[in-house]
Design an enzyme around this catalytic site. Structure first.
Site, mmCIF file in Angstrom:
data_model
loop_
_atom_site.group_PDB
_atom_site.id
_atom_site.type_symbol
_atom_site.label_atom_id
_atom_site.label_comp_id
_atom_site.label_asym_id
_atom_site.label_seq_id
_atom_site.Cartn_x
_atom_site.Cartn_y
_atom_site.Cartn_z
ATOM 1 N N SER A 1 -19.716 46.608 64.498
ATOM 2 C CA SER A 1 -20.476 47.041 63.885
ATOM 3 C C SER A 1 -20.662 48.461 63.891
ATOM 4 O O SER A 1 -20.032 49.710 63.569
ATOM 5 C CB SER A 1 -20.843 46.933 62.154
ATOM 6 O OG SER A 1 -20.202 46.047 61.687
ATOM 7 N N ASP B 1 -17.465 50.558 54.478
ATOM 8 C CA ASP B 1 -18.880 50.683 54.549
ATOM 9 C C ASP B 1 -19.968 49.716 53.152
ATOM 10 O O ASP B 1 -19.244 49.885 52.331
ATOM 11 C CB ASP B 1 -19.329 51.206 54.717
ATOM 12 C CG ASP B 1 -20.341 50.052 56.044
ATOM 13 O OD1 ASP B 1 -20.865 48.692 55.664
ATOM 14 O OD2 ASP B 1 -19.684 50.539 57.885
ATOM 15 N N HIS C 1 -26.408 49.024 56.615
ATOM 16 C CA HIS C 1 -24.977 48.540 57.326
ATOM 17 C C HIS C 1 -24.671 50.228 57.414
ATOM 18 O O HIS C 1 -24.199 50.895 58.093
ATOM 19 C CB HIS C 1 -24.309 47.774 57.028
ATOM 20 C CG HIS C 1 -22.940 47.225 58.396
ATOM 21 N ND1 HIS C 1 -21.844 47.943 57.673
ATOM 22 C CD2 HIS C 1 -23.363 46.411 59.463
ATOM 23 C CE1 HIS C 1 -21.092 47.694 59.009
ATOM 24 N NE2 HIS C 1 -21.753 46.525 59.189
#
Length: 766
Positions: free
Chosen positions: A546, A152, A225
């Site tokens: 996600s 990520d 994220h």
């Protein structure tokens, strides 16, 4: 390609899967070693390395030299070597050089180093994970020897979600490391975050140096994220977690005591180079992770041409469970990504939490939307409404239109609200379009603003067209409402099947929470992706597949802790065959965009139910040889299969075709020549006591398809016993109408008083 996380925060949705996924500002043009060079992954067969080369590195240099014989050779062209999930290297080459390399003896694959995009708390409770129940024990000790690796954007280690209080020592078999670089020191890792590394050579090969300070050259997360997905999968319990007072409560990850390892290979808006992803997977498997979670993806390719799918195969070959997000290119069918059958592909659903805000019209009608606006409005009365179909306006247009008015437009985003406020507008109403339907991605507007679902948005447009003086007032409840809405629904952005590479393998596999998920966030990163937004917080609410992927990774970690000898396929099967096809009102799961019942192309097997997955009774297992036989059945050549299995291996084709793979779902495809299909499955008993199972078929259209299961009864004795059965599908359709008879689906179930083992069945007519 799937849309990015930023496109979900600012949902100016462009549903064009083939659009370029890579953006390069003028000041970051690629720096290349040779004209028109790019980066490639060169996959080698280590068994054929000539004996004159003492090491792989010497051999790789020779391969590269042979391709650039007429130019100055530069060893720096090689920026990665791979030694665990595959053998080979990544290097910068021109297209001509890449072609020369591909014909070099010992080279079995050359893959373009493309860019993958990111697919951007109440949810554990919504999943039925409650303290003292199911997979969460009274001591909350489930999963503390399981390591979840995430590929990520990095991690913000200081967040309380990564506190290691109460955790036992790091498992002695862990081989990973904590990479000490830019603002990431040794204290960043602990007994929760036991590994952190970053991979940027692929990004640098594309000219992304990030010398402007736009990224940390370390595992530290600049984007947010990775911090969000990591805490979703395995965040520690944090009391009084919220965003501006919304969604307040104790936030925790799904596998609260599992360990985390972050492999930073993604660079926010710029995406994730495949060479960096493969390097990250290589390191994760070498380090000893048990679960891998990748909330990213690119366009679907044949498996033999997809370096990430090949790397994921190697991870599974090493016993690692691998979860990928399905992509955010819904609601149109056929855009699901990450479709290899050895990975678990996760779609996104909603949870039963809303953040209501209201619009009162001049005619007295009231419509309810959602908002994270947390301040008291300066203006609380009625104001004129101005409607602009699209929110894409210049600053001068905004200034002319919105002074002392409420602007309404489709897919409003937070930065637009800032511009409206600057132009002395008093409010903003975002309107979902027909693609979004009733799936409201909640936004933290900086001025009084809210978002309405499509059906109420149409009523509002009708009102504004019916009067010469449309007016409205906005009211904010500043509340979080739980349990009053149907959930889950399928998020409108969640990518749908069929699987365009191999339609006889159903994708996505399963649904998990991915809409408006609260999780950790870096305290130096804008909450909305806009640098103009100066607000900061330790938690954020965002949406995307996600967010659903790490939920499944967390569930897999809990199952791995409970059943350490289960294979990745057994873990996936346990989740799929116990998944729930109904919502919390015991009605079919609906689609956000239409409020119509979803089919298996949207939900796979259904919504994950972790507590039931703990004790599935029976599972569909798969080993490496099964996948090799699948590739053989797909008519892959020996050279193509070698990319997945470097050692020599025999393969045999499935009698029933690709659909015979021992998968927990069925897809029966009919055409003018094929009116009947017979598929075989084998069930493995994982419960302890002897059991008898009866087959039951749920077929909503017996007039279109006849389904016969043989035998109808399976009697299992000891744990680990395998029994097989066949399913015959016969089409009764004479004339195929694409619009009327293209898709139907049902279920095949094996059940008794203790267990129900359920597989979705999709019928498709070409």
């Amino acid at each position: 390609m799937a849309i990015s996380l930023l496109s979900l925060i600012f949902p100016l949705l462009t549903l064009t899967p083939n659009a370029s996924a890579y953006y390069q500002p003028d000041n970051l043009k690629p720096k290349t070693n040779t004209p028109s060079s790019s980066s490639y992954i060169i996959h080698t067969d280590n068994l054929t390395r000539p004996s004159i080369f003492p090491t792989q590195s010497h051999w790789y240099s020779s391969i590269l030299k042979s391709a650039v014989a007429n130019q100055t050779y530069d060893q720096d062209r090689i920026f990665y070597t791979y030694d665990t999930i595959m053998h080979g290297f990544a290097a910068t080459l021109t297209p001509d050089e890449a072609r020369k390399v591909s014909s070099t003896p010992g080279v079995i694959g050359v893959y373009n180093d493309s860019i993958f995009e990111l697919h951007t708390t109440r949810s554990p409770n919504f999943l039925g994970l409650n303290l003292g129940d199911g997979l969460w024990t009274d001591k909350f000790d489930a999963g503390d020897n399981v390591v979840i690796g995430l590929v990520d954007t990095g991690i913000w280690p200081e967040e309380p979600s990564f506190d290691d209080a109460g955790l036992p020592p790091i498992p002695p078999e862990w081989r990973g490391e904590c990479e000490i670089r830019d603002r990431f020191n040794i204290s960043a890792c602990n007994k929760k975050l036991i590994g952190a590394r970053f991979f940027r050579s692929g990004a640098r090969a594309r000219g992304l140096s990030f010398d402007d300070g736009s990224e940390f050259m370390s595992p530290r997360d600049k984007d947010g994220h990775g911090t969000h997905t990591a805490s979703t999968a395995a965040g520690s319990a944090v009391a009084n977690a919220n965003l501006f007072g919304f969604a307040n409560g104790t936030a925790r990850g799904v596998a609260t005591r599992a360990r985390l390892a972050m492999y930073k290979a993604c660079w926010g808006f710029y995406g994730c180079p495949v060479s960096d992803i493969v390097a990250a997977i290589n390191a994760a498997v070498k380090d000893g992770v048990h679960i891998l979670s990748l909330s990213l993806g690119g366009g679907p390719e044949e498996f033999y041409a997809d370096a990430v799918a090949i790397a994921a195969f190697a991870a599974v070959r090493n016993g690692v469970f691998v979860a990928f997000s399905a992509g955010n290119s819904g609601p149109d069918e056929g855009y699901v990504v990450n479709i290899a059958p050895w990975i678990t592909t996760v779609g996104a659903g909603s949870i039963d939490r809303k953040f209501p805000a209201r619009v009162t019209l001049g005619n007295g009608e009231v419509y309810v939307g959602q908002s994270l606006y947390q301040q008291s409005p300066n203006f609380t009365g009625f104001a004129p409404l101005v409607y602009v179909p699209q929110c894409l306006m210049s600053d001068s247009e905004i200034t002319q239109l919105v002074k002392e008015k409420i602007l309404m437009c489709e897919n409003a985003f937070v930065e637009l609200g800032m511009k409206v406020a600057k132009a002395r507008g008093v409010g903003l109403i975002g309107l979902n379009d027909n693609y979004s339907g009733e799936g409201v991605i909640v936004k933290a507007f900086t001025l009084p603003g809210l978002t309405l679902g499509y059906f109420e948005a149409q009523k509002l447009i009708k009102y504004i067209n019916s009067t010469s003086n449309p007016r409205a007032s906005l009211q904010f409840d500043y509340q979080t409402v739980i349990g009053e809405s149907r959930a889950p629904t399928v998020a409108y952005f969640s990518a749908r099947g069929p699987n365009i590479i191999q339609p006889e393998i159903l994708k996505p596999d399963i649904l998990a929470p991915g809409m408006n998920i609260l999780a950790s966030w870096p305290t130096e990163t804008p909450l909305t992706g806009s640098l103009k937004d100066l607000r900061r917080a330790g938690f954020n609410i965002i949406s995307g597949t996600s967010m659903s992927c790490p939920h499944i990774a967390g569930v897999a970690a809990l199952l791995k802790a409970e059943h350490p000898n289960w294979s990745p396929a057994m873990i996936r099967s346990a989740m799929m065959t116990t998944a729930f096809p109904l919502d919390n009102s015991y009605r079919p799961i609906f689609l956000d965009e239409s409020l119509k019942p979803a089919n298996a192309l949207a939900i796979g097997a259904g919504h994950v139910d972790p507590v039931r997955a703990k004790n599935p009774g029976l599972v569909y297992d798969l080993g490496v040889q099964d996948y090799i036989n699948l590739l053989c059945t797909m008519n892959y050549t020996e050279a193509q299969i070698k990319r997945f299995m470097p050692e020599p291996s025999a393969c045999s084709k499935f009698e029933g075709g690709v659909g015979d793979l021992n998968y927990p779902s069925f897809v029966a495809i009919f055409d003018a020549e094929t009116k009947a299909r017979t598929l075989t499955r084998t069930l493995t008993k994982v419960s302890e006591l002897p059991e008898t199972y009866e087959a039951r078929v749920v077929n909503p259209r017996p007039d279109k398809v006849e389904v016969v299961v043989e035998p109808k009864t399976l009697e299992f004795g000891g744990q680990g016993e395998n029994l097989s059965y066949k399913v015959r599908f016969v089409s009764k359709v004479d004339e195929i109408s694409y619009t009327e008879v293209e898709r139907e689906y049902g279920y095949i179930m094996w059940e008794n008083t203790e267990h129900q083992v359920k597989s979705p069945v999709v019928f498709m007519w070409k």
